[in-house]
Design a protein around this motif. Structure first.
Motif, PDB file in Angstrom:
ATOM      1  N   GLU A  51     -14.634  19.969  -3.933  1.00 29.09           N
ATOM      2  CA  GLU A  51     -13.394  19.295  -3.579  1.00 29.09           C
ATOM      3  C   GLU A  51     -13.531  17.790  -3.760  1.00 29.09           C
ATOM      4  N   ASN A  52     -12.385  17.121  -3.778  1.00 30.87           N
ATOM      5  CA  ASN A  52     -12.294  15.658  -3.710  1.00 30.87           C
ATOM      6  C   ASN A  52     -13.054  14.951  -4.827  1.00 30.87           C
TER       7      ASN A  52
ATOM      8  N   GLN B 232      -5.456  11.742   4.082  1.00 25.14           N
ATOM      9  CA  GLN B 232      -5.283  12.597   2.914  1.00 25.14           C
ATOM     10  C   GLN B 232      -4.042  13.475   3.076  1.00 25.14           C
TER      11      GLN B 232
END
Length: 303
Positions: free
Chosen positions: A251-252, A18
């Motif tokens: 997140e994500n 990432q």
């Protein structure tokens, strides 16, 4: 007890494969442009400096300055005596002071160029403070107040003197709120709230008079909408949309940064889809010219 032991908060880190990408976009035509990219540090929540020359982002519990004109690297801003910080940080209207939220649940003031911090919430150890707004006259901070150690406690909108001192809660209804931020004229506080729906976590955008009064819904949508940010001239706003059914602002995820005109929140000017969520647009990231704004994505290899 350290800050992280106290609140359970930790500085986020990039996953394997990432990276962080910092973007800028405009109110006019054209796609967003990548400004800075790194696979070494997870950066969050850009503030645009008042001189228009840099972005301020948190990462690894610290605060960093990124030059917009020559974005070749990061310069750390000294936060003397301040514990690791989260992604709730703002600048004073005159650009001289940074207000930051520590991972210990307290608020601090630091000179914008770096220096020793001052604890603003001394003695308020029974609640957590998450800062989001400063009044245009620089006298008042708007933040989210959450009782410490109470599972499932809702966030409430609170105001306190920018020099420190006790806060007071504004009534915004029964639902959890987040992201309270003053309008440029100081008349309103914008935020996201779960008050308008019975669907779990279905945050929508709203505003309340800064002196208190009825809450007004700004937009009705099927998405979960967080963090409304007005441009300095008040003509445009950005906010972050999560998929329907999202709980909180995790997140994500595949999310969308939306740009609207404030005279019609229902009709986006631009929609920028990306992989992100938490950290993408937590604080006001408008440039002082009201024509540009910044946000962050966290792409994974293979996406």
């Amino acid at each position: 007890m350290t800050d992280s032991e106290d609140t359970g908060m930790r500085a986020r880190e990039l996953a394997a494969g990432q990276r962080t990408v910092v973007w800028t976009a405009t109110t006019g035509p054209g796609a967003p442009e990548p400004l800075f990219e790194t696979s070494e540090l997870l950066l969050e929540a850009p503030n645009w400096s008042h001189d228009g020359r840099s972005l301020l982002l948190n990462g690894d519990g610290r605060l960093w300055r990124l030059d917009v004109r020559e974005p070749s690297g990061l310069t750390e801003i000294e936060l003397g005596g301040v514990p690791p910080i989260n992604n709730d940080h703002v600048l004073s209207p005159d650009g001289r002071t940074l207000y930051v939220s520590g991972m210990d649940g307290h608020l601090y003031a630091v000179p914008a160029e770096g220096g020793d911090g001052v604890l603003l919430t001394k003695g308020a150890d029974d609640v957590l403070h998450f800062l989001h707004g400063v009044s245009p006259d620089g006298t008042t901070l708007a933040y989210v107040l959450i009782p410490r150690g109470v599972p499932g406690a809702r966030g409430r909108l609170a105001l306190m003197p920018a020099t420190g001192g006790p806060g007071r809660v504004l009534d915004t209804g029964d639902g959890h709120i987040d992201g309270p931020e003053y309008s440029p004229d100081g008349a309103w506080i914008l935020f996201n709230t779960e008050t308008f729906t019975e669907a779990p976590g279905h945050a929508q955008l709203a505003r309340v008079p800064a002196l208190g009064g009825p809450v007004e819904r700004l937009h009705t949508s099927d998405t979960v909408d967080w963090f409304p940010h007005l441009s300095p001239d008040g003509r445009h706003a950005t906010y972050l949309s999560f998929p329907a059914g999202t709980l909180g602002h995790p997140e994500n995820l595949d999310v969308t940064v939306r740009l609207v005109r404030t005279d019609d929140w229902s009709l986006p000017v631009h929609c920028h889809a990306l992989f992100g969520g938490q950290g993408t647009l937590n604080v006001n990231s408008w440039a002082p010219d009201s024509e540009r704004f910044a946000f962050v994505s966290y792409p994974l290899t293979g996406r």
